[in-house]
Design an enzyme around this catalytic site. Structure first.
Site, PDB file in Angstrom:
ATOM      1  N   HIS A  65      -5.330  19.775  12.586  1.00  0.00           N
ATOM      2  CA  HIS A  65      -5.383  19.637  11.120  1.00  0.00           C
ATOM      3  C   HIS A  65      -5.308  18.177  10.701  1.00  0.00           C
ATOM      4  CE1 HIS A  65      -1.018  19.030  10.174  1.00  0.00           C
ATOM      5  NE2 HIS A  65      -0.791  19.811  11.204  1.00  0.00           N
ATOM      6  N   ASP A 174       1.670  13.890  12.575  1.00  0.00           N
ATOM      7  CA  ASP A 174       1.448  15.331  12.458  1.00  0.00           C
ATOM      8  C   ASP A 174       0.366  15.531  11.404  1.00  0.00           C
ATOM      9  OD1 ASP A 174       1.559  18.067  12.072  1.00  0.00           O
ATOM     10  OD2 ASP A 174       3.587  18.079  11.249  1.00  0.00           O
ATOM     11  N   GLU A 206      -3.493  22.776   6.315  1.00  0.00           N
ATOM     12  CA  GLU A 206      -2.640  23.496   7.266  1.00  0.00           C
ATOM     13  C   GLU A 206      -1.213  23.568   6.769  1.00  0.00           C
ATOM     14  OE1 GLU A 206       0.102  23.899  10.797  1.00  0.00           O
ATOM     15  OE2 GLU A 206      -0.038  22.295   9.312  1.00  0.00           O
ATOM     16  N   GLU A 207      -0.745  22.488   6.166  1.00  0.00           N
ATOM     17  CA  GLU A 207       0.656  22.413   5.760  1.00  0.00           C
ATOM     18  C   GLU A 207       0.979  23.330   4.583  1.00  0.00           C
ATOM     19  OE1 GLU A 207       2.760  21.070   7.514  1.00  0.00           O
ATOM     20  OE2 GLU A 207       1.949  19.306   8.555  1.00  0.00           O
ATOM     21  N   ASP A 229      -1.756  20.541  18.162  1.00  0.00           N
ATOM     22  CA  ASP A 229      -0.823  20.181  17.102  1.00  0.00           C
ATOM     23  C   ASP A 229       0.342  19.423  17.734  1.00  0.00           C
ATOM     24  OD1 ASP A 229       0.543  20.081  14.592  1.00  0.00           O
ATOM     25  OD2 ASP A 229      -0.283  22.040  14.047  1.00  0.00           O
ATOM     26  N   HIS A 313       7.712  15.607  10.062  1.00  0.00           N
ATOM     27  CA  HIS A 313       7.678  15.703   8.601  1.00  0.00           C
ATOM     28  C   HIS A 313       8.474  14.593   7.927  1.00  0.00           C
ATOM     29  CE1 HIS A 313       6.110  20.084   8.031  1.00  0.00           C
ATOM     30  NE2 HIS A 313       5.398  19.386   8.903  1.00  0.00           N
TER      31      HIS A 313
END
Length: 338
Positions: A65, A174, A206-207, A229, A313
């Site tokens: 992603h 990420d 994606e998130e 990922d 994150h």
């Protein structure tokens, strides 16, 4: 191209979920030498059919992603401050006093407000997003609204930097590291025969629910999928059962929602070739695009190959370049031989 340079180019682009245009453009430029690149008309995912496809070969989808977590402007106060909400799983503990970029009618610098510790009654609790405001320097809603609209995205910016050894830190690792691993895979395979017709998707959103992967998987109708990922790398005191070790290679996924056939094939290949690997065992869904791709259309056999990452994150995520390169090597060998 050097892996760090690829990662740096990808991470420097803005791409909060639902507003991935700049990141998608950067990824598309890097993909162009490997095949025809298109953008999904509805959701903006970057899609590439690699090389020329041969009749009779199964279709393999390589997915990572392209979106990143960030914030979205939800309100402008009378005195010109911005209220926000999270796009993706934002860690509110890191927000106070951060410098941010507001992607309005033009890029603006903002500061997340904070109460001085001398005046704070309780500093032991992280703020919730309802109590967070961004100061962009204006003193009225009228002036702020000339430059910022509701729905504009906000990012804590941070460019890629080398740490000691082979480790790198940046925002958006990420999952731009997954995109970099796929690009390195294509570089390793360039000009070689593979067992598959290969499609690449650098998917959006994606998130916020694996949305880009759902539409692309339906459109491509792949037989197999490898979803690249990141996953948790052990930092200090986290459980060894739940985390990988940075620098020890890709994490091959095993889960009820994944193809055990593909997982076992990756394990056997890694051992045969002496490519470092780790296992990531999950008890249900994976929390990645593999969950959406696996049940797309009439179904797709899917596996996750994850890169160990620290500080997920946050704008200071860390990966090991060697793990990206070994992920690419493992996937390239799989595509040539299985």
């Amino acid at each position: 191209m050097d892996t760090f340079e690829i990662l740096s180019q990808l991470c420097s682009a803005a791409g909060v979920s639902g507003a991935e245009g700049s990141a998608a453009e950067a990824a598309a430029k890097l993909l162009e030498e490997y095949g025809e690149v298109t953008l999904d008309n509805a959701l903006g995912s970057v899609i590439c059919k690699v090389g020329s496809w041969a009749d009779g070969k199964p279709v393999m989808l390589l997915d990572a992603h392209i979106d990143e977590i960030g914030m979205i402007v939800t309100y402008i106060t009378e005195d010109g401050f911005l209220k926000i909400s999270g796009c993706g799983g934002l860690d509110t503990r890191l927000l106070l006093a951060q410098q941010v970029t507001v992607y309005g009618k033009e890029k603006l610098t903002g500061i997340v407000t904070s109460t001085p510790p001398h005046l704070e009654k309780d500093s032991s609790v992280a703020p919730d997003l309802d109590s967070v405001f961004i100061d962009i320097g204006f003193t009225s809603r009228e002036n702020a609204a000339k430059y910022v609209s509701l729905g504009d995205r906000v990012l804590i910016e941070n460019k890629a930097e080398r740490l000691a050894g082979s480790r790198v830190t940046s925002k958006a690792i990420d999952d731009r590291s997954g995109c970099a691993a796929i690009l390195k895979t294509l570089e390793l395979l360039n000009g070689q025969q593979t067992a598959y017709n290969i499609a690449v998707c650098f998917s959006t959103q994606e998130e916020v629910g694996e949305r880009g992967a759902k539409t692309t998987a339906y459109d491509i109708s792949a037989d197999y999928a490898i979803v690249v990922d990141v996953s948790f790398a052990r930092t200090h005191y986290e459980s060894e059962e739940e985390c990988g070790i940075m620098g020890k290679g890709a994490m091959i996924g095993i889960a009820p929602s994944l193809s055990r056939e593909m997982s076992d094939s990756f394990i056997s290949l890694a051992e045969e070739k002496g490519i470092p690997y780790q296992l990531e065992v999950m008890s249900g869904k994976t929390g990645t695009n593999a969950d959406a791709i696996g049940v797309s259309g009439s179904g797709t056999k899917a596996v996750t190959i994850s890169i160990p990452e620290k500080h997920m994150h946050t704008p200071v995520e860390i990966v090991d370049i060697n793990d990206i390169d070994n992920t690419a090597l493992l996937i390239a060998e799989y595509l040539k031989r299985v």
